[in-house]
Write a protein that holds these residues in place. Structure first.
Motif, short mmCIF file in Angstrom:
data_model
loop_
_atom_site.label_atom_id
_atom_site.label_comp_id
_atom_site.label_asym_id
_atom_site.label_seq_id
_atom_site.Cartn_x
_atom_site.Cartn_y
_atom_site.Cartn_z
N ALA A 1 3.35 2.57 -14.28
CA ALA A 1 4.36 2.66 -13.23
C ALA A 1 4.15 1.59 -12.17
O ALA A 1 5.12 0.99 -11.68
CB ALA A 1 4.32 4.05 -12.59
N VAL A 2 2.90 1.33 -11.79
CA VAL A 2 2.62 0.31 -10.78
C VAL A 2 3.04 -1.06 -11.29
O VAL A 2 3.72 -1.82 -10.59
CB VAL A 2 1.12 0.32 -10.41
N VAL A 3 2.63 -1.38 -12.51
CA VAL A 3 2.96 -2.69 -13.08
C VAL A 3 4.47 -2.86 -13.23
O VAL A 3 5.03 -3.90 -12.90
CB VAL A 3 2.22 -2.88 -14.42
N ASN A 4 5.13 -1.81 -13.70
CA ASN A 4 6.57 -1.91 -13.93
C ASN A 4 7.39 -1.95 -12.64
O ASN A 4 8.53 -2.41 -12.64
CB ASN A 4 7.05 -0.73 -14.77
N SER A 5 6.80 -1.48 -11.54
CA SER A 5 7.55 -1.40 -10.30
C SER A 5 7.96 -2.77 -9.77
O SER A 5 8.95 -2.89 -9.05
CB SER A 5 6.72 -0.68 -9.23
N VAL A 6 7.22 -3.80 -10.13
CA VAL A 6 7.50 -5.13 -9.59
C VAL A 6 8.72 -5.76 -10.23
O VAL A 6 9.51 -6.42 -9.58
CB VAL A 6 6.27 -6.04 -9.75
N GLN A 7 8.88 -5.56 -11.55
CA GLN A 7 10.03 -6.19 -12.21
C GLN A 7 11.17 -5.21 -12.47
O GLN A 7 12.04 -5.45 -13.30
CB GLN A 7 9.61 -6.86 -13.52
N ALA B 1 -5.57 -0.87 -7.29
CA ALA B 1 -4.75 -1.86 -6.60
C ALA B 1 -5.52 -3.16 -6.40
O ALA B 1 -4.95 -4.25 -6.43
CB ALA B 1 -4.27 -1.32 -5.26
N GLY B 2 -6.83 -3.04 -6.21
CA GLY B 2 -7.66 -4.23 -6.04
C GLY B 2 -7.93 -4.98 -7.33
O GLY B 2 -8.50 -6.08 -7.31
N GLU C 1 0.82 -1.20 0.00
CA GLU C 1 0.00 0.00 0.00
C GLU C 1 0.86 1.26 0.00
O GLU C 1 0.48 2.27 -0.61
CB GLU C 1 -0.94 -0.02 1.21
N HIS C 2 2.01 1.21 0.68
CA HIS C 2 2.88 2.38 0.72
C HIS C 2 3.40 2.72 -0.68
O HIS C 2 3.41 3.89 -1.08
CB HIS C 2 4.06 2.12 1.66
N ALA C 3 3.81 1.68 -1.42
CA ALA C 3 4.32 1.92 -2.78
C ALA C 3 3.23 2.47 -3.69
O ALA C 3 3.46 3.38 -4.49
CB ALA C 3 4.89 0.62 -3.36
N ILE C 4 2.01 1.93 -3.55
CA ILE C 4 0.89 2.42 -4.35
C ILE C 4 0.61 3.89 -4.03
O ILE C 4 0.42 4.71 -4.92
CB ILE C 4 -0.37 1.58 -4.08
#
Length: 256
Positions: free
Chosen positions: A182-188, A27-28, A6-9
Motif C-alpha cells: 500500500a505504501v509503495v502503490n500510494s505514490v503512483q 519508511a526509512g 509521515e502523515h500518509a505513512i
C-alpha cells in the motif's frame, strides 16, 4: 532517502494494523525511483500534460566520432531533463540523453551506457555490423513517460522492529506485505505498473539483487518491454561516485 509523508505513512499503518515504530522503520528503508512506462501504463490521474522522458529502440543519435558499442543492440534512450528530480536519489546528468546498449538474448557482456550532452550535433547511427540478424534490426520505437515511484530495501523484512512484529504471529507477515504494498502503490496512484524500465531506487530483481555491497541501481530494463519475445531483466549498477562522475565504463551489467 526516506519517504517524507509521515502523515500518509501513519494513516496507512493505522489502516493495516502496523505499529508506529515498525511503520517508521520501514519508511526509512524506502527510496524514490522513476518508472518509464508507455502512455497506456500511466494511471489516468497522471496523463494530463505528461512529458515524454524516453524511448525504446530506434536508432541512437550519436555525436560525430562516437561509434556504436560493439556487440550490443541499442535498446533505450532516456531524456535526463524530463526525469522528475525529486524521485531520484542518484546523481544523474541534469540534461542530455542517456543511451543504453545491451542484449536481452545473451549475457550482457558488451553492454554500454553513453551520455550525449545537449546541443551536440548527432546523427542516427546504423547498427553495429557484429550483431546477429535478430538484433541487427532496430527495435520498435515506443515513447515512454515518467512515473514517480517508491522502492523498498530488499531486506526490509529483517529490520529489527519489523522482524519482531512478524515473529509475533503468522498473520503479521500478511499484514506487513499488504502495508508495504500500500505504501509503495500510494505514490503512483495504483498498483505497480508493467514498467519498461526503472531509473534509480532499489531493484525489483528476480534473483540475488546486484545493487548491494556499495553498488546502487542506475537502471533495470524489462526485456519484453523492448524485445517482446524475451522475458529477461537486465540490471545496470555502479557506485554512487561513478554514476555521479559519469564514469559509465565502470558500470556492471547483470541479466536475470
Amino acid at each position: 532517502m526516506a519517504f517524507s509523508d509521515e502523515h500518509a505513512i501513519a494513516k496507512l499503518a493505522g489502516e493495516h494494523g502496523v505499529p508506529a515504530d515498525v511503520a517508521a522503520e520501514l519508511a526509512g528503508l524506502l527510496r524514490p525511483c522513476v518508472f518509464l512506462v508507455t502512455y497506456d501504463g500511466l494511471p489516468e490521474t497522471r496523463r494530463a500534460d505528461v512529458r515524454p522522458a524516453g524511448r525504446t529502440g530506434g536508432l541512437p543519435a550519436l555525436p560525430e566520432g562516437v561509434e556504436w558499442p560493439n556487440g550490443a543492440p541499442f535498446v533505450l534512450t532516456v531524456d535526463c531533463a524530463a526525469l522528475p528530480r525529486d524521485s531520484i536519489d542518484i546523481e544523474l546528468p541534469l540534461d542530455g540523453q542517456l543511451l543504453f546498449f545491451t542484449t536481452f538474448k545473451y549475457e550482457p557482456e558488451n553492454s554500454a551506457v553513453l551520455h550525449v550532452p545537449p546541443g551536440v550535433p548527432t546523427t542516427d547511427d546504423p547498427p553495429s555490423k557484429d550483431l546477429d540478424d535478430h538484433e541487427a534490426e532496430p527495435y520498435e520505437p515506443r515513447t515512454l513517460y515518467p512515473l514517480p515511484g517508491l522502492s523498498i530495501d530488499h531486506d526490509w523484512y529483517s529490520a529489527p522492529a519489523t522482524a519482531q512484529f512478524a515473529d509475533g504471529s503468522t498473520d503479521h507477515h500478511e499484514v506487513l506485505d499488504r502495508f508495504v504494498e500500500a505504501v509503495v502503490n500510494s505514490v503512483q496512484d495504483g498498483p505497480l505498473p508493467n514498467a519498461v524500465a526503472q531509473i534509480g531506487g532499489f531493484s525489483n530483481q528476480w534473483q540475488v539483487p546486484p545493487d548491494q555491497d556499495g553498488l546502487v541501481l542506475l537502471a533495470q530494463i524489462a526485456g519484453n518491454g523492448v524485445d517482446h519475445s524475451l522475458f529477461t531483466l537486465n540490471l545496470i549498477v555502479g557506485t554512487r561516485d561513478d554514476i555521479a562522475a559519469g564514469r559509465w565504463e565502470n558500470l556492471q551489467y547483470e541479466q536475470q
